[in-house]
Design an enzyme around this catalytic site. Structure first.
Site, PDB file in Angstrom:
ATOM      1  N   SER A  66       0.800  -1.238   0.000  1.00  0.00           N
ATOM      2  CA  SER A  66       0.000   0.000   0.000  1.00  0.00           C
ATOM      3  C   SER A  66       0.824   1.275   0.000  1.00  0.00           C
ATOM      4  CB  SER A  66      -0.943   0.014   1.194  1.00  0.00           C
ATOM      5  OG  SER A  66      -1.980  -0.887   0.941  1.00  0.00           O
ATOM      6  N   TYR A 191      -3.197  -3.453 -10.292  1.00  0.00           N
ATOM      7  CA  TYR A 191      -3.062  -3.076  -8.874  1.00  0.00           C
ATOM      8  C   TYR A 191      -2.144  -4.078  -8.133  1.00  0.00           C
ATOM      9  CZ  TYR A 191      -4.369  -2.695  -3.960  1.00  0.00           C
ATOM     10  OH  TYR A 191      -4.330  -2.596  -2.593  1.00  0.00           O
ATOM     11  N   TYR A 243      -5.225   4.313   7.433  1.00  0.00           N
ATOM     12  CA  TYR A 243      -6.515   3.617   7.550  1.00  0.00           C
ATOM     13  C   TYR A 243      -7.287   4.088   8.775  1.00  0.00           C
ATOM     14  CZ  TYR A 243      -4.087   0.617   4.232  1.00  0.00           C
ATOM     15  OH  TYR A 243      -3.375   0.153   3.167  1.00  0.00           O
ATOM     16  N   VAL A 261       1.213  -3.457   4.114  1.00  0.00           N
ATOM     17  CA  VAL A 261       1.209  -4.739   4.841  1.00  0.00           C
ATOM     18  C   VAL A 261       2.528  -5.508   4.747  1.00  0.00           C
ATOM     19  CG1 VAL A 261      -1.269  -5.201   4.880  1.00  0.00           C
ATOM     20  CG2 VAL A 261       0.076  -5.886   2.885  1.00  0.00           C
TER      21      VAL A 261
HETATM   22  N1  GLU Z   1      -1.734  -5.508  -1.682  1.00  0.00           N
HETATM   23  C1  GLU Z   1      -2.375  -5.321  -0.408  1.00  0.00           C
HETATM   24  C2  GLU Z   1      -3.865  -5.534  -0.538  1.00  0.00           C
HETATM   25  O1  GLU Z   1      -4.459  -4.978  -1.447  1.00  0.00           O
HETATM   26  C3  GLU Z   1      -2.061  -3.944   0.111  1.00  0.00           C
HETATM   27  C4  GLU Z   1      -2.702  -3.679   1.453  1.00  0.00           C
HETATM   28  C5  GLU Z   1      -1.818  -2.844   2.352  1.00  0.00           C
HETATM   29  O2  GLU Z   1      -0.607  -2.793   2.156  1.00  0.00           O
HETATM   30  O3  GLU Z   1      -2.342  -2.275   3.311  1.00  0.00           O
HETATM   31  O4  GLU Z   1      -4.452  -6.233   0.231  1.00  0.00           O
END
Ligand code: GLU
Length: 450
Positions: A66, A191, A243, A261
């Protein structure tokens, strides 16, 4: 390089303090991420001059996840502009987890570009052309932010692509509400690739520093996005980057930030620095436990909170007086009396709107007397932005209307070209190379003919 090692020492000390923190869990919903080293911990900081400092595993490569979102948002904003992007994705904190299935009731738009739904839409907004496919544009943009060619970790990409049903479900939901401009399968694939782009904590610090530096990469000097876009991205990072922990983060740490993440975390001090950490164990909001502890401590220790004004009051105006008390003043009674009616203000440094206000206030402090005069000494001013100039010109025009003469000591033309100054101030403002010449002329003017 010896003196600046002190900065590295500060990062090393921070690293040592938080390396032993246990707590948190690695993300495992993307199986490949669960294989990361939970002990690896890196910190990197990049200044606005492109100086780079780091400690620990700052050169270990990991996937952006993210942390890629603000940079792709920057690409969409650069390509389409804020109004068009805002038709598709909002800018309100969602107060929910990164993968929440929640869209704005009336419009069906995702809340913001930092949560997955909004990021999928943002990526889908990047034009996909035969000559430049969308992912090529994304990778090239991320690379320009980092100042080097980045690549994709194919294992992590495959791992997420084979387990990413929730994101796929989100994309289909978006498509059903009319808020996804392209095919859901293609949108999610681009994505996932963007999330799997590989970088180090040092790269991330350069990327964050580029946003903090008004869109210009401070290491390569390249303009990656405009100043406006950089400010727009930092704003959304400040309100939505963490978030459902965004409010608490802004309250306690006070820096625009983005977590991922895979354990990456970036924070930007506008016009000051870019900061990044890497450590994979995450807290319940999906933020690196060591990273947030280290960045939080650094912000507190160094007073980096955005809402704490870093500008030192009083550092612009260095002198507010009348010419009779200057060491160069002649001793005669009549000359002294004339010079009492000549104010002197000296300013220094770079002038923005707040600095210009200080200068104008100081001009008033030297005496409201009609028929008096004031000398504004700008020799130590290094620059003035357009807002500061407009304010200074308007202030000098007001001074003239009030019947006070002004003269400037401005060998570097900091006040702008004479024509512009004449037009804005409504007068031929006398300019001098030295303070003494300006004072002398003003004293004569105050004395009047004869
Ligand atoms: N690729 C992860 C997802 O879409 C990114 C989420 C994140 O890093 O918070 O679940």
């Amino acid at each position: 390089m010896a003196a600046s090692e002190a900065v590295t020492d500060a990062l090393r000390e921070l690293h040592a303090r938080y390396a032993g923190v246990r707590g948190g869990r690695r993300a495992d919903y993307i199986p490949q991420l669960a294989r990361s080293d939970p002990d690896a911990f890196g910190i990197a900081l990049v200044s606005m001059d492109g100086h780079c400092y780091s400690a620990g595993a700052a050169d270990a490569a990991f996937t952006l996840q993210s942390v890629s979102k603000p940079f792709v948002y920057a690409l969409a904003l650069s390509t389409l502009g804020l109004d068009e992007v805002s038709r598709w994705v909002g800018a309100e904190p969602s107060g929910e987890a990164f993968n929440a299935i929640s869209l704005e009731p009336r419009t069906g738009r995702p809340a913001n570009a930092m949560v997955n739904a909004g990021a999928i839409v943002t990526t889908a907004l990047v034009p996909d052309r035969a000559a430049v496919p969308a992912f090529t544009a994304v990778l090239s943009c991320l690379s320009r932010f980092a100042g080097r060619r980045l690549d994709v970790d194919e294992d992590v990409y495959r791992s997420e692509a084979s387990t990413g049903d929730r994101n796929r479900a989100l994309a289909y939901l978006l498509r059903s509400t009319g808020t996804l401009p392209v095919d859901p399968v293609a949108a999610v694939d681009t994505y996932f690739r963007q999330c799997a782009v590989r970088a180090t904590a040092v790269d991330l610090a350069v990327m964050a520093a580029t946003l903090a530096h008004g869109g210009v990469n401070p290491v390569t000097g390249e303009t990656v996005v405009s100043t406006e876009v950089a400010a727009q991205v930092l704003s959304v990072m400040a309100t939505c980057g963490m978030y459902d922990a965004s409010g608490e983060w802004l309250l306690r740490v006070g820096l625009p930030a983005k977590s991922g993440v895979s354990g990456g975390l970036i924070a930007a001090g506008p016009a000051r620095f870019g900061l990044a950490t890497y450590s994979t164990p995450l807290d319940a909001a999906g933020t690196s436990v060591r990273g947030s502890a280290a960045i939080g401590a650094l912000s507190e220790r160094l007073g980096l909170h955005l809402m704490r004004n870093p500008a030192l009051p009083g550092s612009t105006v260095t002198l507010v007086t009348t010419a009779d008390v200057l060491p160069s003043a002649p001793s005669g009674r009549r000359e002294r009396a004339l010079r009492e009616r000549v104010g002197v203000v000296a300013a220094q440094g770079a002038l923005d709107c707040t600095a210009a206000e200080r200068v104008l206030y100081a001009l008033d402090e030297t005496g409201p007397e009609r028929a008096g005069a004031v000398v504004l000494d700008l020799r130590e001013v290094t620059g003035a932005d357009s807002v500061a100039l407009a304010l200074l010109h308007a202030g000098l025009a007001r001074l003239a209307q009030d019947g006070r003469r002004a003269a400037v000591v401005d060998p570097g033309d900091r006040l702008g070209p004479p024509d512009l100054v004449r037009e804005r101030t409504g007068q031929d403002l006398p300019r001098f190379g030295s303070r003494e010449e300006a004072v002398e002329r003003c004293a004569q003017a105050v004395a009047g003919p004869g």
